[in-house]
Write a protein that holds these residues in place. Structure first.
Motif, PDB file in Angstrom:
ATOM      1  N   ALA A 109      -2.981   5.180   9.421  1.00 10.51           N
ATOM      2  CA  ALA A 109      -3.088   4.934  10.855  1.00 10.51           C
ATOM      3  C   ALA A 109      -1.973   5.626  11.630  1.00 10.51           C
ATOM      4  CB  ALA A 109      -3.060   3.429  11.122  1.00 10.51           C
TER       5      ALA A 109
ATOM      6  N   GLY B  44      -1.233  15.170   0.538  1.00 13.53           N
ATOM      7  CA  GLY B  44      -1.375  15.074   1.990  1.00 13.53           C
ATOM      8  C   GLY B  44      -1.931  13.736   2.456  1.00 13.53           C
TER       9      GLY B  44
ATOM     10  N   SER C 265       3.969   5.105   9.584  1.00  9.24           N
ATOM     11  CA  SER C 265       5.162   5.757   9.050  1.00  9.24           C
ATOM     12  C   SER C 265       5.537   6.964   9.899  1.00  9.24           C
ATOM     13  CB  SER C 265       4.914   6.212   7.611  1.00  9.24           C
ATOM     14  OG  SER C 265       4.634   5.107   6.807  1.00  9.24           O
TER      15      SER C 265
ATOM     16  N   GLN D 126       9.256   4.499   3.509  1.00  2.76           N
ATOM     17  CA  GLN D 126       8.221   3.995   2.600  1.00  2.76           C
ATOM     18  C   GLN D 126       8.341   4.657   1.235  1.00  2.76           C
ATOM     19  OE1 GLN D 126       4.313   4.751   4.101  1.00  2.76           O
ATOM     20  NE2 GLN D 126       3.298   3.481   2.577  1.00  2.76           N
TER      21      GLN D 126
HETATM   22  N1  LIG Z   1       3.954  15.660   6.348  1.00  3.98           N
HETATM   23  C1  LIG Z   1       2.661  15.517   6.663  1.00  3.98           C
HETATM   24  N2  LIG Z   1       1.859  16.595   6.644  1.00  3.98           N
HETATM   25  C2  LIG Z   1       0.556  16.495   6.977  1.00  3.98           C
HETATM   26  N3  LIG Z   1      -0.054  15.349   7.311  1.00  3.98           N
HETATM   27  C3  LIG Z   1       0.688  14.230   7.319  1.00  3.98           C
HETATM   28  C4  LIG Z   1       2.076  14.257   6.984  1.00  3.98           C
HETATM   29  N4  LIG Z   1       2.561  12.998   7.077  1.00  3.98           N
HETATM   30  C5  LIG Z   1       1.511  12.235   7.448  1.00  3.98           C
HETATM   31  N5  LIG Z   1       0.382  12.969   7.591  1.00  3.98           N
HETATM   32  C6  LIG Z   1      -0.923  12.463   8.019  1.00  3.98           C
HETATM   33  O1  LIG Z   1      -0.743  11.677   9.153  1.00  3.98           O
HETATM   34  C7  LIG Z   1      -1.552  10.519   9.128  1.00  3.98           C
HETATM   35  C8  LIG Z   1      -0.705   9.278   9.301  1.00  3.98           C
HETATM   36  O2  LIG Z   1       0.067   9.060   8.132  1.00  3.98           O
HETATM   37  P1  LIG Z   1       1.132   7.898   7.969  1.00  3.98           P
HETATM   38  O3  LIG Z   1       1.891   8.150   6.728  1.00  3.98           O
HETATM   39  O4  LIG Z   1       1.890   7.759   9.240  1.00  3.98           O
HETATM   40  O5  LIG Z   1       0.200   6.627   7.786  1.00  3.98           O
HETATM   41  P2  LIG Z   1       0.616   5.108   7.572  1.00  3.98           P
HETATM   42  O6  LIG Z   1       0.064   4.374   8.702  1.00  3.98           O
HETATM   43  O7  LIG Z   1       2.053   4.999   7.325  1.00  3.98           O
HETATM   44  O8  LIG Z   1      -0.224   4.778   6.272  1.00  3.98           O
HETATM   45  P3  LIG Z   1       0.155   3.855   4.997  1.00  3.98           P
HETATM   46  O9  LIG Z   1      -0.103   2.484   5.376  1.00  3.98           O
HETATM   47  O10 LIG Z   1      -0.800   4.300   3.953  1.00  3.98           O
HETATM   48  O11 LIG Z   1       1.557   4.145   4.687  1.00  3.98           O
HETATM   49  C9  LIG Z   1      -2.313  10.577   7.811  1.00  3.98           C
HETATM   50  O12 LIG Z   1      -3.591  11.091   8.057  1.00  3.98           O
HETATM   51  C10 LIG Z   1      -1.518  11.551   6.966  1.00  3.98           C
HETATM   52  O13 LIG Z   1      -2.370  12.235   6.079  1.00  3.98           O
END
Ligand SMILES: Nc1ncnc2c1ncn2[C@@H]1O[C@H](COP(=O)(O)OP(=O)(O)OP(=O)(O)O)[C@@H](O)[C@H]1O
Ligand SMILES: Nc1ncnc2c1ncn2[C@@H]1O[C@H](COP(=O)(O)OP(=O)(O)OP(=O)(O)O)[C@@H](O)[C@H]1O
Ligand SMILES: [Mg+2]
Ligand SMILES: [Mg+2]
Lengths: 296, 346, 507, 346
Positions: free
Chosen positions: C42, C400, C45, C88
């Motif tokens: 979502a 990714g 992070s 995380q």
């Molecule tokens: N360094 C990166 N390069 C490319 N895409 C990224 C990168 N970091 C995050 N994303 C993408 O951004 C979106 C958000 O990721 P994020 O890690 O913020 O999710 P999250 O809410 O923390 O999820 P989770 O609960 O699984 O940790 C995802 O679609 C992820 O694939």
């Protein structure tokens, strides 16, 4: 002379361009070639003692369309097929410093004789009796020939005992220094050392000086600028002689012979051996070294 | 509640759109990274053609370039297997020399002469498997093991010929070294050396991309402990890749022997490992392991050959060849990095 | 509580053309615990990494701290702005000591020389407060996952900041450690810190959260105040539907329980596992509980041959089996899901497709060696649909994906094997509620189909929710077993008593 | 509640005991791994002493060994910094040659002669910083960058001397190359080369183990992204380590120039990088980065020097020296792995 075929470009493939010997060779070639045609294009490359690399370079010369190749063959026999290929493309191939099978001509120092006079000097100085070392080097034919010449002389003198001849001084000061340090520790009594070239001889002298060993006769082959300096230097009395080569003249001869062949003049003999002269501490003042200006 | 339902529908559809765009962008990215150094290669070729006054793109010269690239391509193909697992093989030059010596020595025996080719291959394979076994079973670092065999096998190569050049002008199968395969009689022919190199690349591609073993190789390089936990026989994969590298070094030795009719234990293959590694890395394979392709390696090997050939063709002196080669290698990777910047992950 | 300490307005982030955040607002007050929720991927992070300076946001948004607009340039900028973060993904240098890691980037020095002793002393109090059972001079490489997480927490707390971000800090902690952490967090709240707390464990959010902000697909979908924080409201905001029956347990432990499938007898490794025996029957879900460092993971590693055992033997369906490598375990039909998916599970640079198919490639192959690419694609597509894995397609590299989706990819690999025995080590670590319930129903279905399942988990509600009986480990021994009776449900208290060695006191 | 408190105290105390035991175990382990290859070095020394009929352990020969180890020790110290960050520096041999050439060329100018030593050091530092900048700022792979400069700097070294041997029998500060520091007049003296090498090791140890920068170097090698997230300027650390490696290569060049009174742009320092890397790896530093110690490097460099010296001393022929050296290197690492097996986790 009415040149039937103009000399437009030359390819030169030599052992290692870091060696002043080959630098002098390439200068001699350039000097003579420019005399024939001031616009001549010369490409000089070092093959670093890698036969494969030399064959590659010859291929490249063929592609570049040179008229004449001057080469210091990586191996006298094995380079034959590559030479044939070049000749098939209409290129004249002249070997310098080492004979090459199938080359149109070869101009070289008589390395066997050079080894002989350098080691004869040792025998004479020792009065035919003593413990000596042959400090070997990379197993290329010039080195092999020098050692053959040297052994010829030593074996004729039953009083001479060869302690060792199986260490590689790598043809450099550093290699000579390292190997000699080992020898000097291993053998408490050494009367003379024959080094297969000048840098090794100087490295050997440095080792002896470090260990305060004196009275060792060191001789070599080459007559390079640094041995000239050493032969004049009172601090290095142990370096006593070097059988000289004349690379500048050798290359000039090679180009002359090559141009001759281009114009249809076959040399009398395919191998031209240039004699070596011994440079000693006594005659070094008159010696005309590799770097002296020879272009008059 | 209906509003909620609508709200649910919307992001779903946008993500589908987004996913399609994502896929397109990914395809672009993959295409760009597959193309890899090809643009650099083309720039070099065209540059040399112009500077050499039209001598580069001639049938004869292209044949020479291909032929010169052949041995390095074969070595680099083996090196690609090794580097994909995160390892390195410094011993290929020495193994090449030892295999060539073994082959040539055998070729001079009247009855067994024809066996020199398999003998060279087996010699290479044998050394490679020993490397692999030391690395896989004793878990020694690849750099040290292959550095050790770089030295030890070099010594053995010299022993094989009693430290002289072994020469055999009538070696069987000499055609692979100097002959050409005629495709269109009188018009188009390819040096056998290049045919062999291309076959090696093709077989490598098949193994890496179309077999289970290939996936396992990438997996071991990507994450060795995960691979072990996933049930992959890591030791077998490692022995395989070093065996392949040795085998290809043996093949390279046979190719050199057939090309030169001669071999010298000390001189042959000196620092070939650096050229092979350079080709692999120029081709985009990562040292960390798990990332890279064999086609990139081919392009990398061609760049090196074109550079050597072109610089001589335009008459650059030996010293400047060093300087230019070094700078071009750095420049090529920098260009590649710059080109990928928009598309790659950091 | 009037002026927010942190205001993020209109913050967006694009990764190579992919929008991870779209104009998100977040407002946090001093002295509150602000829970940030949302499904995997979502953008939680990502939002926090922008705040800590690890990512640079797209131009356009604004961040205010204590009313002043700030530009956070790099991790140092985040620290200067008074923000500390527990990432995380564990971000420790394993080759350094605990103290060095905690002080990393702001080491103490005296007259130019490193003050190692002072640093060791400096971290002592915080480690004690967290109840850490390791020393400041221990190398991080020698710590377990849970212990490493404590080090991360210690590092963030040690920085003494105004805003503390915790991105799933309890994924590797068990109940006891978590409780201790919660007490600490409440104390920090009382001291006036603003705490942003991310977790997929609902009970933690109920217990801690003063306010909840929910993200979905990179957008802000709503904020809830304390009275509104209930399971139904949060979950509906997160996934847009009700997830009614969260823990699913349809299989009947009594009727379904078959013959013993896996029996591990007297397993020991000479270090952390000291003679453990356990049995799992067909169609049974057995929980393995314990504090961190109790040796659960090590026991699982012994069973599958991932580490050498000094004693013990295995019986599979009544017959003794010799298992020396994970490969042999797979051949025998024992599959293991690692707790450390990044280091020991996934191949981050390989496609999801390859990751999912890895263990069955040889089985599927044509002619014994040639990849069957159609079969692989089908299998991957089925996994994507079945577990609703969110990624553009199966061809993208696993690295990714967001953490939760990575977990689903890894789980798909094991399911593809169709094993007799499935050992799941922290199967829902970092997985969102929706996916969790999917995983639970998968476990349930497998049990119904007769698979013997061993679940190692530090999430007690999860263990109680899905397991038929619970084996508890303490300090390398099996401390006892808690069984579900017709009238006596499993309770957290029983398990904790065994795990901490206080059963006699409670009795 | 009180019962709870008491119960809480109990596991805490046992775990503290456990932690203390763990720490003790760790100390043992660290001691063993710090000892590292020392046993191998001793075995080699004693073996050579016996085989050479007592010639090895003489004051003079030990001086020679120390002297021969000196340049490689200095290069390997710089390489340790680089490898600790997970990088590699292939260019040290070429930088050494270029620095020696620059120094010697300057030393022949009458007024500026005394400046040759700083000139050599600065030359090395300059090339090192350029390497570091390319790696840190353009994020290019260290292997390719330093391979490129291996070639390009070699060319520059040749250009500096117009491709000849530059020699200067009266170079200032020649004592550092051939003189000895007398500790007890007439009895004990140490070659200046060895004194310099030891100083380099000491300074390196101080930097790596006693400064903040040292921790940062280990952190970058251990987990680069963690280091970045902790606010460490990774680029600065990288430029520093490659700068140090270049500086030490420059120092090595000065040492060689003073020892040989001469330098040759092409021949000097050829494949020194392999010896330096071997010393580092023999010393237990890991290629992955983050693990290793400078003392290990010293032991590694001594092993290499003892091996070269000892084999000549007992009269092993050149060819067999290759074979034996290679096998000893592999054997040493294998022995080390075997020795550590009991104490390390897999
Ligand atoms: N360094 C990166 N390069 C490319 N895409 C990224 C990168 N970091 C995050 N994303 C993408 O951004 C979106 C958000 O990721 P994020 O890690 O913020 O999710 P999250 O809410 O923390 O999820 P989770 O609960 O699984 O940790 C995802 O679609 C992820 O694939
Ligand atoms: N030195 C180490 N190097 C790598 N991994 C380690 C090391 N020490 C422990 N581990 C890992 O940490 C975990 C140790 O956990 P252990 O089996 O002791 O307890 P556990 O009950 O599984 O606790 P946890 O909840 O922390 O996983 C295992 O995954 C083990 O592989
Ligand atoms: Mg997240
Ligand atoms: Mg665990």
């Amino acid at each position: 002379p009415s040149s039937a075929k103009e000399l437009k470009s030359i390819g030169v493939s030599l052992g290692s361009m870091g060696n002043p010997f080959f630098v002098a060779l390439s200068k001699g070639a350039e000097f003579e070639a420019k005399k024939t045609n001031p616009n001549v294009k010369i490409t000089t490359v070092g093959f670093e003692y890698d036969l494969g690399k030399q064959v590659t370079q010859i291929d490249n010369f063929i592609a570049a369309g040179v008229d004449l190749i001057l080469l210091n063959p990586g191996d006298p026999k094995a380079i034959g097929p590559a030479i044939k290929k070049a000749q098939a493309a209409g290129i004249v191939v002249v070997a310098v410093d080492t004979a090459a099978e199938g080359a149109d001509a070869t101009v070289t120092t008589n390395n066997v004789q050079a080894g002989e006079i350098s080691c004869q000097y040792i025998v004479d100085k020792l009065g035919g009796k003593g413990d000596v070392i042959i400090e070997n080097g990379p197993q290329v034919s010039a080195v092999i020939d020098r050692v053959v010449g040297c052994k010829n002389v030593f074996s004729k003198n039953p009083g001479i005992k060869v302690l060792s001849s199986d260490q590689d001084g790598k043809g450099s000061r550093e290699g000579g220094l390292t190997v000699a340090q080992g020898y000097l520790t291993r053998f408490p009594k050494i009367d003379a050392i024959f080094a297969i070239n000048d840098p090794q001889a100087i490295g050997t002298d440095l080792a002896a000086r470090q260990q305060n060993r004196s009275g060792i006769i060191i001789t070599a082959v080459d007559g390079a600028p640094d041995i000239e300096a050493a032969l004049k230097d009172p601090q290095s009395p142990q370096i006593q002689a070097s059988a000289s080569q004349d690379p500048f003249f050798m290359a000039r001869r090679a180009v002359q012979v090559g141009v001759g062949i281009l114009n249809g003049q076959k040399p009398a003999s395919t191998v031209e051996l240039l004699p070596s002269k011994l440079v000693t501490r006594d005659n070094v003042a008159e010696y005309k070294g590799w770097t002296s200006d020879r272009s008059q | 509640m209906p509003s909620n339902g609508a709200a649910e529908a919307k992001p779903a559809s946008t993500t589908t759109n987004g996913a399609a765009a994502e896929t397109r962008r990914q395809r672009m990215r993959m295409l760009i990274s597959a193309l890899g150094m090809l643009p650099v290669l083309l720039i070099l070729c065209i540059g040399f053609h112009v500077l050499s006054e039209g001598r580069f793109f001639t049938g004869q010269n292209l044949g020479i370039v291909l032929q010169q690239a052949a041995v390095n391509t074969v070595l680099a193909a083996g090196m690609t297997f090794v580097i994909l697992t995160g390892g390195i093989d410094l011993s290929v030059g020495s193994i090449l020399a030892a295999s060539a010596m073994a082959g040539l020595t055998l070729s001079k025996l009247p009855e067994l002469g024809m066996l020199w080719l398999p003998a060279a291959l087996l010699t290479g394979l044998g050394f490679g498997v020993v490397n692999g076994a030391l690395i896989a079973l004793l878990r020694l670092p690849p750099f040290i093991v292959t550095l050790g065999s770089l030295t030890a096998v070099r010594g053995l190569a010299r022993l094989l010929g009693a430290d002289t050049t072994v020469f055999n002008p009538s070696i069987p199968y000499a055609f692979i070294g100097n002959g050409s395969l005629t495709l269109v009689p009188g018009a188009l022919s390819i040096p056998w050396l290049s045919v062999i190199a291309l076959l090696v690349i093709l077989v490598s591609w098949l193994v890496l991309r179309r077999t289970v073993l290939g996936v396992h190789i990438y997996a071991v390089g990507g994450n060795e402990s995960a691979a072990r936990l996933a049930g992959i026989k890591v030791w077998a994969v490692l022995i395989f890749v070093y065996g392949v590298s040795g085998l290809f070094a043996g093949l390279g030795g046979a190719m050199q022997a057939a090309r030169l009719y001669a071999a010298n234990g000390l001189q042959l293959g000196q620092s070939y490992e650096l050229d092979a590694i350079t080709a692999v890395i120029l081709g985009g394979t990562s040292f960390v392991g798990g990332i890279g392709s064999i086609w990139g390696t081919l392009v990398g090997a061609l760049i090196i050959a074109v550079l050597s050939n072109g610089l001589i063709l335009i008459g650059v002196s030996d010293i400047w060849q060093y300087v230019i080669k070094g700078l071009v290698i750095i420049g090529a990777v920098a260009l590649d990095r710059y080109r990928l910047q928009g598309s790659a992950r950091t | 509580m009037n002026d927010p300490i942190l205001e993020m307005r209109g913050v967006s982030k694009t990764f190579f053309g992919i929008k991870a955040l779209r104009a998100v607002d977040l407002i946090v007050y001093a002295g509150e615990i602000h829970a940030l929720m949302g499904e995997n991927g979502a953008g939680k992070s990502t939002l926090m990494k922008i705040l800590s300076g690890a990512y640079r946001p797209d131009p356009g948004g604004e961040i205010r701290i204590e009313g002043k607009a700030v530009r956070i340039e790099g991790p140092l900028g985040g620290r200067a702005a008074g923000i500390s973060i527990i990432y995380q993904e564990l971000s420790l240098a394993p080759n350094l000591t605990v103290a060095e890691n905690i002080y990393l980037g702001r080491e103490m020095s005296r007259s130019g020389l490193l003050a190692r002793g002072a640093m060791r002393e400096g971290v002592g109090p915080i480690l004690t407060r967290l109840g850490a059972d390791f020393l400041p001079s221990t190398l991080v490489a020698h710590l377990s996952m849970g212990q490493r997480q404590l080090v991360e927490i210690a590092r963030a707390l040690h920085a003494r900041s105004k805003i503390l971000i915790m991105d799933e800090p309890t994924t590797s902690l068990s109940a006891a450690e978590s409780e201790r952490l919660f007490a600490l967090i409440r104390q920090l709240r009382a001291e006036g810190l603003a705490i942003i707390y991310i977790s997929h464990r609902m009970d933690e959010v109920y217990a801690l959260g003063d306010r909840v902000t929910v993200l979905r697909d990179g957008r802000l979908v709503g904020s809830l105040d304390k009275p509104e924080i209930r399971a139904d409201t949060i979950v509906r905001l997160m996934v847009g539907r009700d997830v009614s029956s969260f823990y699913k347990k349809d299989h009947d432990p009594e009727a379904g329980r078959g013959h013993p499938v896996l029996a591990a007898i007297d397993m020991a490794d000479g270090q952390r596992v000291k003679g453990c025996s356990l049995t799992v029957h067909a169609g049974e879900v057995v929980g393995l509980a314990g504090l961190i460092g109790a040796g659960r993971t090590e026991l699982a590693h012994l069973i599958i041959g991932a580490s050498p055992k000094t004693s013990g033997r295995l019986e599979l369906e009544g017959r003794p089996v010799e298992i020396r490598t994970p490969g042999e375990a797979l051949e025998a039909g024992i599959a293991y899901l690692t707790e450390d998916r990044k280091a020991l599970g996934l191949f981050l640079d390989m496609s999801c497709l390859d990751n999912i198919n890895l263990a069955v490639l040889a089985r599927d192959a044509k002619l014994g060696w040639v990849l069957d690419r159609d079969k692989a694609r089908e299998r991957a597509d089925r996994a994507f649909a079945g577990l609703s894995i969110r990624a553009a397609n199966a061809g993208v590299p696993a690295g990714g994906l967001s953490g939760g989706n990575q977990q689903k990819v890894l789980l798909s690999r094991l399911l593809a094997i169709a094993p007799k025995v499935l050992i799941l080590d922290e199967p829902t670590r970092g997985v969102d509620v929706g996916a969790k319930s999917e995983i639970y129903s998968i476990i349930d279905n497998l049990a119904k189909a007769g698979t013997a399942i061993l679940v190692i988990s530090s999430d007690l509600p999860e263990i109680i929710g899905i397991c038929d009986r619970v084996v508890v480990m303490r300090a390398g021994h099996i401390a006892g077993e808690v069984t579900r009776g017709p009238n006596s449900p499993l309770t957290q208290e029983d398990i904790m008593a065994l795990a901490t060695g206080m059963e006699h006191l409670d009795a």
